[in-house]
Design a protein around this motif. Structure first.
Motif, PDB file in Angstrom:
ATOM      1  N   LEU A 157      98.862   7.495  -2.684  1.00  0.00           N
ATOM      2  CA  LEU A 157      97.195   7.722  -2.190  1.00  0.00           C
ATOM      3  C   LEU A 157      96.813   6.881  -2.784  1.00  0.00           C
ATOM      4  CD1 LEU A 157      99.136  11.493  -3.064  1.00  0.00           C
ATOM      5  CD2 LEU A 157      97.981  11.231  -0.832  1.00  0.00           C
ATOM      6  N   ALA A 158      97.327   6.518  -3.596  1.00  0.00           N
ATOM      7  CA  ALA A 158      95.771   5.901  -4.022  1.00  0.00           C
ATOM      8  C   ALA A 158      95.710   4.723  -3.575  1.00  0.00           C
ATOM      9  CB  ALA A 158      96.232   4.939  -6.135  1.00  0.00           C
ATOM     10  N   GLU A 159      96.146   3.950  -2.803  1.00  0.00           N
ATOM     11  CA  GLU A 159      95.744   2.982  -1.886  1.00  0.00           C
ATOM     12  C   GLU A 159      95.385   3.327  -0.737  1.00  0.00           C
ATOM     13  OE1 GLU A 159      98.303   0.002   1.192  1.00  0.00           O
ATOM     14  OE2 GLU A 159      99.502   0.738  -0.367  1.00  0.00           O
ATOM     15  N   ALA A 160      95.619   4.529  -0.324  1.00  0.00           N
ATOM     16  CA  ALA A 160      94.335   5.709   0.988  1.00  0.00           C
ATOM     17  C   ALA A 160      93.770   5.608   0.494  1.00  0.00           C
ATOM     18  CB  ALA A 160      94.879   6.485   1.475  1.00  0.00           C
ATOM     19  N   SER A 161      93.433   6.457  -1.054  1.00  0.00           N
ATOM     20  CA  SER A 161      91.806   6.492  -1.605  1.00  0.00           C
ATOM     21  C   SER A 161      90.764   4.964  -1.868  1.00  0.00           C
ATOM     22  CB  SER A 161      91.912   7.619  -3.164  1.00  0.00           C
ATOM     23  OG  SER A 161      92.503   6.450  -3.628  1.00  0.00           O
ATOM     24  N   LEU A 162      91.103   3.885  -2.018  1.00  0.00           N
ATOM     25  CA  LEU A 162      90.424   2.923  -1.989  1.00  0.00           C
ATOM     26  C   LEU A 162      89.975   2.639  -0.603  1.00  0.00           C
ATOM     27  CD1 LEU A 162      93.130   0.976  -4.187  1.00  0.00           C
ATOM     28  CD2 LEU A 162      90.685   2.371  -5.127  1.00  0.00           C
ATOM     29  N   ARG A 163      90.262   2.879   0.520  1.00  0.00           N
ATOM     30  CA  ARG A 163      89.982   2.847   1.958  1.00  0.00           C
ATOM     31  C   ARG A 163      89.646   3.911   2.548  1.00  0.00           C
ATOM     32  NH1 ARG A 163      95.293  -0.009   4.431  1.00  0.00           N
ATOM     33  NH2 ARG A 163      95.836  -1.954   2.972  1.00  0.00           N
ATOM     34  N   SER A 164      88.443   4.080   1.865  1.00  0.00           N
ATOM     35  CA  SER A 164      87.422   5.356   2.426  1.00  0.00           C
ATOM     36  C   SER A 164      87.129   5.146   4.090  1.00  0.00           C
ATOM     37  CB  SER A 164      86.336   5.440   1.756  1.00  0.00           C
ATOM     38  OG  SER A 164      85.362   4.295   1.413  1.00  0.00           O
ATOM     39  N   ALA A 165      86.583   6.195   4.515  1.00  0.00           N
ATOM     40  CA  ALA A 165      85.606   6.218   5.868  1.00  0.00           C
ATOM     41  C   ALA A 165      84.831   5.190   5.941  1.00  0.00           C
ATOM     42  CB  ALA A 165      85.630   7.485   6.840  1.00  0.00           C
ATOM     43  N   LYS A 166      83.553   5.405   4.829  1.00  0.00           N
ATOM     44  CA  LYS A 166      82.099   5.198   5.033  1.00  0.00           C
ATOM     45  C   LYS A 166      82.675   3.620   4.581  1.00  0.00           C
ATOM     46  CE  LYS A 166      78.320   4.663   2.171  1.00  0.00           C
ATOM     47  NZ  LYS A 166      77.537   5.645   0.956  1.00  0.00           N
ATOM     48  N   GLY A 167      83.643   3.009   4.147  1.00  0.00           N
ATOM     49  CA  GLY A 167      84.261   1.488   3.680  1.00  0.00           C
ATOM     50  C   GLY A 167      84.001   0.565   5.222  1.00  0.00           C
ATOM     51  N   LEU A 168      85.289   1.661   6.104  1.00  0.00           N
ATOM     52  CA  LEU A 168      85.886   1.286   7.932  1.00  0.00           C
ATOM     53  C   LEU A 168      84.431   0.669   8.176  1.00  0.00           C
ATOM     54  CD1 LEU A 168      88.315   0.504   8.535  1.00  0.00           C
ATOM     55  CD2 LEU A 168      88.660   2.754   9.399  1.00  0.00           C
ATOM     56  N   ARG A 169      83.690   2.369   8.149  1.00  0.00           N
ATOM     57  CA  ARG A 169      82.813   2.233   9.293  1.00  0.00           C
ATOM     58  C   ARG A 169      81.571   0.371   9.122  1.00  0.00           C
ATOM     59  NH1 ARG A 169      81.776   7.617   7.926  1.00  0.00           N
ATOM     60  NH2 ARG A 169      83.064   8.626   9.072  1.00  0.00           N
ATOM     61  N   GLU A 170      81.730   0.616   7.746  1.00  0.00           N
ATOM     62  CA  GLU A 170      80.388  -0.158   7.277  1.00  0.00           C
ATOM     63  C   GLU A 170      80.991  -1.621   6.997  1.00  0.00           C
ATOM     64  OE1 GLU A 170      78.178   2.112   3.661  1.00  0.00           O
ATOM     65  OE2 GLU A 170      79.879   0.223   3.119  1.00  0.00           O
ATOM     66  N   ALA A 171      82.548  -2.062   7.089  1.00  0.00           N
ATOM     67  CA  ALA A 171      82.975  -3.081   8.075  1.00  0.00           C
ATOM     68  C   ALA A 171      83.080  -3.512   8.876  1.00  0.00           C
ATOM     69  CB  ALA A 171      84.350  -2.841   7.477  1.00  0.00           C
ATOM     70  N   LEU A 172      82.916  -2.577  10.178  1.00  0.00           N
ATOM     71  CA  LEU A 172      83.784  -2.178  11.849  1.00  0.00           C
ATOM     72  C   LEU A 172      81.832  -2.273  12.035  1.00  0.00           C
ATOM     73  CD1 LEU A 172      86.263  -0.236  12.372  1.00  0.00           C
ATOM     74  CD2 LEU A 172      86.417  -2.536  11.741  1.00  0.00           C
ATOM     75  N   ARG A 173      81.124  -2.338  11.945  1.00  0.00           N
ATOM     76  CA  ARG A 173      79.421  -2.011  12.441  1.00  0.00           C
ATOM     77  C   ARG A 173      79.002  -3.309  12.740  1.00  0.00           C
ATOM     78  NH1 ARG A 173      75.853   0.638   8.322  1.00  0.00           N
ATOM     79  NH2 ARG A 173      76.525   2.408   8.447  1.00  0.00           N
ATOM     80  N   GLY A 174      78.814  -3.544  14.129  1.00  0.00           N
ATOM     81  CA  GLY A 174      77.973  -4.482  14.344  1.00  0.00           C
ATOM     82  C   GLY A 174      79.270  -4.855  15.449  1.00  0.00           C
ATOM     83  N   ARG A 175      80.353  -4.853  15.385  1.00  0.00           N
ATOM     84  CA  ARG A 175      81.188  -5.141  16.543  1.00  0.00           C
ATOM     85  C   ARG A 175      81.593  -4.175  17.417  1.00  0.00           C
ATOM     86  NH1 ARG A 175      85.748  -7.929  12.239  1.00  0.00           N
ATOM     87  NH2 ARG A 175      84.939  -8.215  10.709  1.00  0.00           N
ATOM     88  N   THR A 176      81.969  -4.799  18.934  1.00  0.00           N
ATOM     89  CA  THR A 176      81.801  -4.066  20.151  1.00  0.00           C
ATOM     90  C   THR A 176      83.821  -3.961  20.270  1.00  0.00           C
ATOM     91  OG1 THR A 176      82.272  -6.767  20.888  1.00  0.00           O
ATOM     92  CG2 THR A 176      79.848  -5.354  21.207  1.00  0.00           C
ATOM     93  N   SER A 177      84.756  -4.791  19.358  1.00  0.00           N
ATOM     94  CA  SER A 177      85.998  -4.192  19.729  1.00  0.00           C
ATOM     95  C   SER A 177      86.708  -4.716  18.370  1.00  0.00           C
ATOM     96  CB  SER A 177      86.413  -5.227  20.796  1.00  0.00           C
ATOM     97  OG  SER A 177      86.256  -6.540  20.816  1.00  0.00           O
ATOM     98  N   VAL A 178      87.822  -4.030  18.435  1.00  0.00           N
ATOM     99  CA  VAL A 178      88.413  -4.511  17.282  1.00  0.00           C
ATOM    100  C   VAL A 178      90.099  -4.255  17.643  1.00  0.00           C
ATOM    101  CG1 VAL A 178      89.534  -3.262  14.576  1.00  0.00           C
ATOM    102  CG2 VAL A 178      86.734  -2.942  15.883  1.00  0.00           C
TER     103      VAL A 178
END
Length: 195
Positions: A157-178
């Motif tokens: 749970l602690a690890e999952a809370s560190l990886r928020s959806a907002k942070g994931l969106r920012e990391a993937l912004r501008g990419r066409t594929s993952v």
């Protein structure tokens, strides 16, 4: 076991855990355990046809909290009109249940957080946490092995809370594929993991 040999054998960890599970089940079967009703109704009408929602099955789930046992009764609802496209869509109270406990666990989030706080903040080990829980919450029946599993749940749970959806969106912004990959290591003995 009817033989005298079994009576003299020491109780193993697995037998002790099974005895604790049966004691929990017996306690939860009595009228002493309070119950809470969880209903998924955000609206009383079907979102497809506007017809009334009818209650279907009721789920009964035992849950252990720091203050003792609790029976969670959840109501599943669906549209009452058979010609509606939403007739086969069941509404489960997932969000409400997730506020109380993990989906696969018997213990409430309050127990998981207390175990995690003892492990991380107070630097206690499994047997010390087990002993402290027994002293602080005498109505809570838990084995030492379950304490170790709850520490693992807290870490997840602690690890999952560190990886928020907002942070994931920012990391993937501008990419066409993952590209998503899974990697597995040989499991340690006693630890569940993908292999």
């Amino acid at each position: 076991c009817p033989s005298r040999f079994c009576a003299r054998m020491p109780m193993t960890t697995r037998a002790a855990e099974e005895a604790a599970r049966l004691a929990r089940k017996k306690t939860l079967g009595t009228d002493e355990a309070p119950s809470v009703l969880v209903d998924p109704l955000e609206t009383e009408r079907c979102q497809h046809c506007g017809g009334p929602l009818h209650s279907g099955a009721r789920g009964r789930r035992p849950l252990w909290r720091l203050d003792g046992p609790l029976i969670v009764i959840s109501i599943v609802r669906r549209c009452g009109r058979r010609d509606c496209p939403g007739w086969r869509e069941y509404r489960h109270p997932r969000a409400e249940l997730d506020r109380l406990a993990l989906r696969t666990g018997d213990f409430g989030l309050d127990v998981i957080l207390r175990v995690g706080a003892m492990r991380i903040l107070e630097r206690k080990r499994g047997p010390e946490i087990h002993r402290a829980l027994g002293e602080q919450s005498p109505k809570l029946l838990i084995s030492a092995r379950q304490v170790n599993r709850l520490v693992d749940d807290y870490n997840a749970l602690a690890e999952a809370s560190l990886r928020s959806a907002k942070g994931l969106r920012e990391a993937l912004r501008g990419r066409t594929s993952v590209t998503i990959s899974l990697d597995g290591l040989q499991p340690d003995q006693g630890k569940d993991m993908l292999w």
